[in-house]
Write a protein that holds these residues in place. Structure first.
Motif, PDB file in Angstrom:
ATOM      1  N   GLU A 104      33.293  36.213  48.337  1.00 47.86           N
ATOM      2  CA  GLU A 104      34.004  35.436  46.963  1.00 47.86           C
ATOM      3  C   GLU A 104      34.515  36.755  46.133  1.00 47.86           C
ATOM      4  O   GLU A 104      35.036  36.718  45.200  1.00 47.86           O
ATOM      5  CB  GLU A 104      32.728  34.422  46.232  1.00 47.86           C
ATOM      6  CG  GLU A 104      32.716  33.412  47.519  1.00 47.86           C
ATOM      7  CD  GLU A 104      31.623  33.394  48.406  1.00 47.86           C
ATOM      8  OE1 GLU A 104      31.518  32.198  49.231  1.00 47.86           O
ATOM      9  OE2 GLU A 104      30.992  34.328  48.887  1.00 47.86           O
ATOM     10  N   ASP A 128      46.725  42.709  33.439  1.00 53.02           N
ATOM     11  CA  ASP A 128      48.145  42.466  32.699  1.00 53.02           C
ATOM     12  C   ASP A 128      48.244  41.568  31.381  1.00 53.02           C
ATOM     13  O   ASP A 128      48.507  41.586  30.489  1.00 53.02           O
ATOM     14  CB  ASP A 128      48.688  40.860  33.913  1.00 53.02           C
ATOM     15  CG  ASP A 128      48.974  41.969  35.081  1.00 53.02           C
ATOM     16  OD1 ASP A 128      49.297  42.396  34.584  1.00 53.02           O
ATOM     17  OD2 ASP A 128      49.397  40.621  35.433  1.00 53.02           O
ATOM     18  N   GLN A 170      37.747  37.769  46.779  1.00 52.26           N
ATOM     19  CA  GLN A 170      38.458  36.714  46.103  1.00 52.26           C
ATOM     20  C   GLN A 170      38.296  36.953  45.302  1.00 52.26           C
ATOM     21  O   GLN A 170      40.020  36.185  44.438  1.00 52.26           O
ATOM     22  CB  GLN A 170      38.640  35.311  47.187  1.00 52.26           C
ATOM     23  CG  GLN A 170      39.352  34.469  47.159  1.00 52.26           C
ATOM     24  CD  GLN A 170      38.989  33.724  46.905  1.00 52.26           C
ATOM     25  OE1 GLN A 170      37.453  32.712  47.530  1.00 52.26           O
ATOM     26  NE2 GLN A 170      39.962  32.074  46.634  1.00 52.26           N
ATOM     27  N   LEU A 171      37.738  37.177  44.156  1.00 52.05           N
ATOM     28  CA  LEU A 171      37.332  37.185  42.694  1.00 52.05           C
ATOM     29  C   LEU A 171      38.677  38.895  42.252  1.00 52.05           C
ATOM     30  O   LEU A 171      38.682  38.227  41.304  1.00 52.05           O
ATOM     31  CB  LEU A 171      36.555  36.697  42.128  1.00 52.05           C
ATOM     32  CG  LEU A 171      35.953  37.078  40.384  1.00 52.05           C
ATOM     33  CD1 LEU A 171      36.285  35.489  39.892  1.00 52.05           C
ATOM     34  CD2 LEU A 171      34.760  36.770  39.956  1.00 52.05           C
ATOM     35  N   TYR A 172      37.626  39.507  42.321  1.00 50.74           N
ATOM     36  CA  TYR A 172      38.562  40.595  42.718  1.00 50.74           C
ATOM     37  C   TYR A 172      40.023  40.732  42.267  1.00 50.74           C
ATOM     38  O   TYR A 172      40.675  41.558  41.639  1.00 50.74           O
ATOM     39  CB  TYR A 172      37.653  41.770  43.376  1.00 50.74           C
ATOM     40  CG  TYR A 172      38.303  43.326  42.888  1.00 50.74           C
ATOM     41  CD1 TYR A 172      37.914  43.968  41.309  1.00 50.74           C
ATOM     42  CD2 TYR A 172      39.193  43.904  43.608  1.00 50.74           C
ATOM     43  CE1 TYR A 172      38.175  45.387  41.389  1.00 50.74           C
ATOM     44  CE2 TYR A 172      39.389  45.339  42.923  1.00 50.74           C
ATOM     45  CZ  TYR A 172      39.024  45.086  41.906  1.00 50.74           C
ATOM     46  OH  TYR A 172      39.456  46.778  41.745  1.00 50.74           O
ATOM     47  N   ALA A 173      40.698  40.333  44.189  1.00 49.06           N
ATOM     48  CA  ALA A 173      42.040  40.146  43.990  1.00 49.06           C
ATOM     49  C   ALA A 173      42.414  39.180  43.033  1.00 49.06           C
ATOM     50  O   ALA A 173      43.973  40.182  42.350  1.00 49.06           O
ATOM     51  CB  ALA A 173      41.672  39.551  45.603  1.00 49.06           C
ATOM     52  N   GLU A 174      42.208  38.480  42.237  1.00 46.44           N
ATOM     53  CA  GLU A 174      42.660  37.556  41.122  1.00 46.44           C
ATOM     54  C   GLU A 174      42.690  38.553  40.007  1.00 46.44           C
ATOM     55  O   GLU A 174      43.486  38.296  38.830  1.00 46.44           O
ATOM     56  CB  GLU A 174      42.716  36.295  41.126  1.00 46.44           C
ATOM     57  CG  GLU A 174      42.831  35.761  42.817  1.00 46.44           C
ATOM     58  CD  GLU A 174      44.291  35.555  42.951  1.00 46.44           C
ATOM     59  OE1 GLU A 174      44.819  35.279  42.195  1.00 46.44           O
ATOM     60  OE2 GLU A 174      44.891  35.760  43.876  1.00 46.44           O
ATOM     61  N   CYS A 175      41.978  38.189  39.725  1.00 47.92           N
ATOM     62  CA  CYS A 175      41.241  38.698  38.460  1.00 47.92           C
ATOM     63  C   CYS A 175      40.903  40.324  37.747  1.00 47.92           C
ATOM     64  O   CYS A 175      41.812  40.236  36.896  1.00 47.92           O
ATOM     65  CB  CYS A 175      39.461  38.755  38.168  1.00 47.92           C
ATOM     66  SG  CYS A 175      38.815  37.332  38.030  1.00 47.92           S
ATOM     67  N   SER A 176      41.663  41.205  39.203  1.00 49.48           N
ATOM     68  CA  SER A 176      42.794  42.767  38.701  1.00 49.48           C
ATOM     69  C   SER A 176      43.294  43.087  37.741  1.00 49.48           C
ATOM     70  O   SER A 176      43.863  43.564  36.882  1.00 49.48           O
ATOM     71  CB  SER A 176      41.876  43.360  39.991  1.00 49.48           C
ATOM     72  OG  SER A 176      42.344  43.133  41.020  1.00 49.48           O
ATOM     73  N   ARG A 177      44.174  42.009  38.643  1.00 49.01           N
ATOM     74  CA  ARG A 177      46.175  41.999  38.584  1.00 49.01           C
ATOM     75  C   ARG A 177      45.571  41.322  37.163  1.00 49.01           C
ATOM     76  O   ARG A 177      46.196  41.723  36.289  1.00 49.01           O
ATOM     77  CB  ARG A 177      46.663  41.421  39.341  1.00 49.01           C
ATOM     78  CG  ARG A 177      48.132  41.237  38.796  1.00 49.01           C
ATOM     79  CD  ARG A 177      49.022  40.885  40.281  1.00 49.01           C
ATOM     80  NE  ARG A 177      48.739  40.028  41.067  1.00 49.01           N
ATOM     81  CZ  ARG A 177      48.288  38.567  40.125  1.00 49.01           C
ATOM     82  NH1 ARG A 177      49.328  38.603  39.611  1.00 49.01           N
ATOM     83  NH2 ARG A 177      48.240  37.598  40.944  1.00 49.01           N
ATOM     84  N   ARG A 178      45.078  39.841  37.118  1.00 53.64           N
ATOM     85  CA  ARG A 178      45.173  38.786  35.754  1.00 53.64           C
ATOM     86  C   ARG A 178      44.703  40.030  34.198  1.00 53.64           C
ATOM     87  O   ARG A 178      45.337  39.559  33.617  1.00 53.64           O
ATOM     88  CB  ARG A 178      45.048  37.824  35.992  1.00 53.64           C
ATOM     89  CG  ARG A 178      45.676  37.687  37.471  1.00 53.64           C
ATOM     90  CD  ARG A 178      45.305  35.495  37.918  1.00 53.64           C
ATOM     91  NE  ARG A 178      46.040  35.007  38.815  1.00 53.64           N
ATOM     92  CZ  ARG A 178      46.893  34.404  39.120  1.00 53.64           C
ATOM     93  NH1 ARG A 178      47.639  34.874  37.803  1.00 53.64           N
ATOM     94  NH2 ARG A 178      47.882  34.328  40.086  1.00 53.64           N
TER      95      ARG A 178
END
Length: 314
Positions: free
Chosen positions: A66, A80, A69-77
């Motif tokens: 989990e 930005d 998965q959270l890191y993959a989404e949060c790091s980029r967003r």
């Protein structure tokens, strides 16, 4: 209540640092927090989400699936989001943003596009959206939020739109010399001009009347408008083909008369000035890039002299 509404975004920032360092201690140093404070906020994030983010094994922390998965989404967003926040608050001390500009077709001789390009070279992070349209179209685009400001020589009378005059261009009346001979039927110069057919602007129909008023202190009862056009190039084309007389800005006349020796100025007393105005919505908040761009272009338009016209008769 949604998860996002219950979530402290600072938890996610701490999560990213812990994930990258794989250490509560190192994360605490980077974040200038205590180790217990970092651990407590990670635990709060896990409780809010109802999941385990890190397994604690042999004094090491290992991200769970989990967490991956959270890191993959949060790091980029979040990166930005951070960049966007810095841009809109101008914390990078470099002007950036998007400038939305409208231009009337009749102002192409003013080379507003070139001025925008010059401003863009000075501020590489500024982007532009440019629209060319008639006054009615510009007004509609303002209402839809598609313009920060617009330059034109005519505007629909809208209560929410304000405009300021930033410059004016002198216009001369021109005609084909073979054509004008057909209308010299009177000793009265005013009558001779009234008999001419004309090419006129859809955006500034009052220019011809202003020309008559300035030169004769009289207005014609009615003019024969053969063509109504959007810009100077169309006026020049119709005049060249003998469709009638038309007003053109002095800035474009020198090169045109050099290319077309059969065209001539119809000199009387004076040129007529066409006002150039900048419009903007009264209550709209303009971004910093748009504000500075508008100020700079307005100054350039008002201070840069037009090329001196060729006064030689053709």
């Amino acid at each position: 209540m949604s998860l996002l509404a219950r979530l402290n975004l600072n938890y996610l920032r701490i999560f990213l640092v812990v994930y990258r360092t794989r250490s509560m201690t190192l994360a605490a140093k980077q974040l200038h927090l205590t180790q217990s404070g970092v651990s407590q906020q990670i635990k709060s994030l896990e409780d809010t989400l109802g999941i385990i983010l890190f397994d604690r094994i042999n004094r090491k922390i290992i991200p769970t699936d989990e967490a991956e998965q959270l890191y993959a989404e949060c790091s980029r967003r979040l990166d930005d989001l951070e960049n966007t926040l810095r841009q809109i608050s101008n914390q990078d001390n470099e002007l950036q943003g998007r400038v939305k500009v409208g231009i009337s077709p009749s102002l192409r001789e003013r080379r507003i596009t070139e001025l925008l390009a010059q401003f863009g070279r000075q501020h590489p992070k500024v982007k532009f959206d440019m629209r060319v349209g008639l006054a009615s179209e510009l007004s509609t685009w303002f209402e839809k939020g598609r313009l920060d400001f617009a330059f034109a020589d005519a505007f629909v009378n809208e209560p929410n739109i304000e405009f300021d005059e930033v410059a004016s261009d002198p216009y001369d009346l021109i005609c084909h010399e073979d054509f004008v001979q057909q209308f010299k039927e009177s000793d009265e110069l005013f009558d001779n001009y009234c008999r001419l057919p004309f090419v006129n602007y859809v955006e500034a129909p009052e220019l011809l009347n202003a020309w008559f008023k300035k030169n004769f202190n009289r207005l014609p009862k009615e003019l024969d408008i053969r063509c109504t056009v959007m810009d100077h190039h169309a006026v020049a084309d119709f005049v060249r083909e003998g469709m009638g007389a038309g007003l053109l800005p002095e800035a474009s006349l020198k090169s045109l008369l050099n290319r077309e020796p059969k065209l001539r100025r119809l000199h009387v007393k004076a040129t007529v000035s066409n006002r150039i105005r900048v419009a903007y919505l009264r209550k709209r908040t303009m971004g910093l890039a748009a504000k500075i761009c508008l100020q700079w272009i307005s100054e350039q338009m008002g201070q840069t002299p037009l090329p001196a016209p060729d006064k030689t008769e053709k």
